[in-house]
Write a protein that holds these residues in place. Sequence first.
Motif, PDB file in Angstrom:
ATOM      1  N   LEU A 177       0.834  -1.209   0.000  1.00  0.00           N
ATOM      2  CA  LEU A 177       0.000   0.000   0.000  1.00  0.00           C
ATOM      3  C   LEU A 177       0.864   1.252   0.000  1.00  0.00           C
ATOM      4  N   ASP A 178       0.525   2.173  -0.916  1.00  0.00           N
ATOM      5  CA  ASP A 178       1.155   3.494  -0.919  1.00  0.00           C
ATOM      6  C   ASP A 178       0.386   4.339   0.092  1.00  0.00           C
ATOM      7  N   ILE A 179       1.001   4.572   1.229  1.00  0.00           N
ATOM      8  CA  ILE A 179       0.321   5.261   2.328  1.00  0.00           C
ATOM      9  C   ILE A 179       0.266   6.775   2.105  1.00  0.00           C
ATOM     10  N   MET A 180       1.146   7.302   1.270  1.00  0.00           N
ATOM     11  CA  MET A 180       1.309   8.757   1.172  1.00  0.00           C
ATOM     12  C   MET A 180       0.413   9.435   0.124  1.00  0.00           C
ATOM     13  N   GLY A 181      -0.190   8.656  -0.792  1.00  0.00           N
ATOM     14  CA  GLY A 181      -0.954   9.259  -1.885  1.00  0.00           C
ATOM     15  C   GLY A 181      -2.350   9.703  -1.469  1.00  0.00           C
TER      16      GLY A 181
END
Lengths: 341, 341
Positions: free
Chosen positions: B8-12
Amino acid sequence: MSKLTIALDIMGGDHGPPVILSAAIKAIQHHPDVNFTLCGDESIINPAIQVLSDAERRRVVVSHCDQVVDMGEAPTSALRHKKRSSMRKAIELVQAKEAHACVSAGNTGALLTLSFYLLKTLSGIDRPALVSMMPTASHHKVLLLDLGANVNCTPDILFQYGVMGSVLAQQVAGIASPRVALLNVGEEDIKGNAQVKSADQLFKDAPGINYIGYVEGDDIFTDHADVVVTDGFTGNVALKSSEGLAKLVVSEVKRHSQRNIYTRLMAKIAFPLLKSIYNSVNPDQYNGASLIGLRGIVIKSHGNASKDAFYYAIVQAMQEARMQVPDKIKTKIETVLLEQL
Amino acid sequence: MSKLTIALDIMGGDHGPPVILSAAIKAIQHHPDVNFTLCGDESIINPAIQVLSDAERRRVVVSHCDQVVDMGEAPTSALRHKKRSSMRKAIELVQAKEAHACVSAGNTGALLTLSFYLLKTLSGIDRPALVSMMPTASHHKVLLLDLGANVNCTPDILFQYGVMGSVLAQQVAGIASPRVALLNVGEEDIKGNAQVKSADQLFKDAPGINYIGYVEGDDIFTDHADVVVTDGFTGNVALKSSEGLAKLVVSEVKRHSQRNIYTRLMAKIAFPLLKSIYNSVNPDQYNGASLIGLRGIVIKSHGNASKDAFYYAIVQAMQEARMQVPDKIKTKIETVLLEQL
């Protein structure tokens, strides 16, 4: 032709003459200062207009036409083989300056082709466009064009659409300096295809247009722009997919309401609320699409238009005729082209 | 990597890490058979995952990334200058087969570019597509593609989209022989632009695809087709304009409800009904868009996704990973291309 005269194609549309005729009768009764020419089969029209008073009847001319352009007919076939059709007759009345505007709910492709062939475009305009008002929050109206007149649009054509939309927003929606936007897949400069990028530059170079840049599909229904410009393929899909979602909401209201006795009761109690919401997003309220860029006024009503929808289309025809929209577009396009020299 | 692993890309996303992290925590807690790799700033992630039990914590790996792809950043800039970004890391984990799928709510253009660059397309596929499920009446789901991966599509690419959509409808929606349609401005053969007409012929010549011809924008929300194919420009506009109309309906419900004490009461009584209708047309429910045609699974969540929306996107990633969608697409495209020889 001093008095405003509107020509109606009585035979077009999915529901046939009865719906169109009841809209026509409403228009005749509500607008005592307007003359109407009803184009179509007199054996259908004459019995229907018996309900009119003598005074009303005097403002009506029946123009008998023994041909009908079919809803699925190829435009070229309509052009070649339906020279006595009600649709063609209505346009011919505008061409001959015997009517100030015409309205049809018939075959869109045929209406476009016949109008283009008979009326010709204004000088400086390569192609006509189909334009309609979309509903938005805060009762603000947005003009979307093109809705399907041209599936392939050059940057020049997109630019001309912006100029025409701007004039229509001024004259019909009463907006002093309409904000014109290009429909794109993102708001950043790098987004979009080659046509959109070139059209963007044309708008930026045109001082006479209040160009605000790119908007995305959801901005059609917000207060971002007054005129949203796109090619006929994309515009048609945008219009129909949002109509599709509106229909889905209505069918979901019905489905969820009928689940059980409680939901039925809820729906019954909330009916006035649901009704007023429906009316504010109802496609019928913004039904008339104008075919602009021609040397005459042609209004296209939705094929499956209700009586009210077709009536709104007639009212729109009157308004554009009173505002002399084609003359205003002609002046504006000349000014803008002159500024660019 | 025997156990299912999702990166999972947590920052987008527009709302930043808090919303994404709460969706991630929900997924971790609800799916005890799945491992998660959380890519992003560990100083943000570590405090947030304190809520997890020790057992849950053991299924989570934090992959610290000190760069973030900005929402407005040009894809080429993300590719060149953000080699340590959370988005890139999530895709790299899929590339290295350390994750079965990845999910991001970040910059769509950057996600497309990075995925295309790192994962490459499957053989026989020229371009990946963004595809999502749309709501329809009767709970039937329609896959719409492309939603914006490629604004210019050749007929070959449109055909490949149809093949890929068909596989996804089989594997994810469980439809045995999905009906594939091309989005057009009319259902007649004469309608449309050159690309659509050529693609129509390609589909007609392909025996392995249940091709049903053209559909119009409103058919996206009906039960006409299971897969609706269009170019990325038109698809993006169709998606966003229907979302725009859905938002308009919601804002109109609020506006009309607040008019007076009666309308407020009506809205209060009908609230359960309005809520269930809203849920059935709510974009959040069909939030995850799959990026298909690549040698790996990438799910794009809406930028302004809520916690629930991002959670749905994670569930979708798991489902595609379990069904091994890329392998199935590879097999299908090979079969179809072979049949055409």
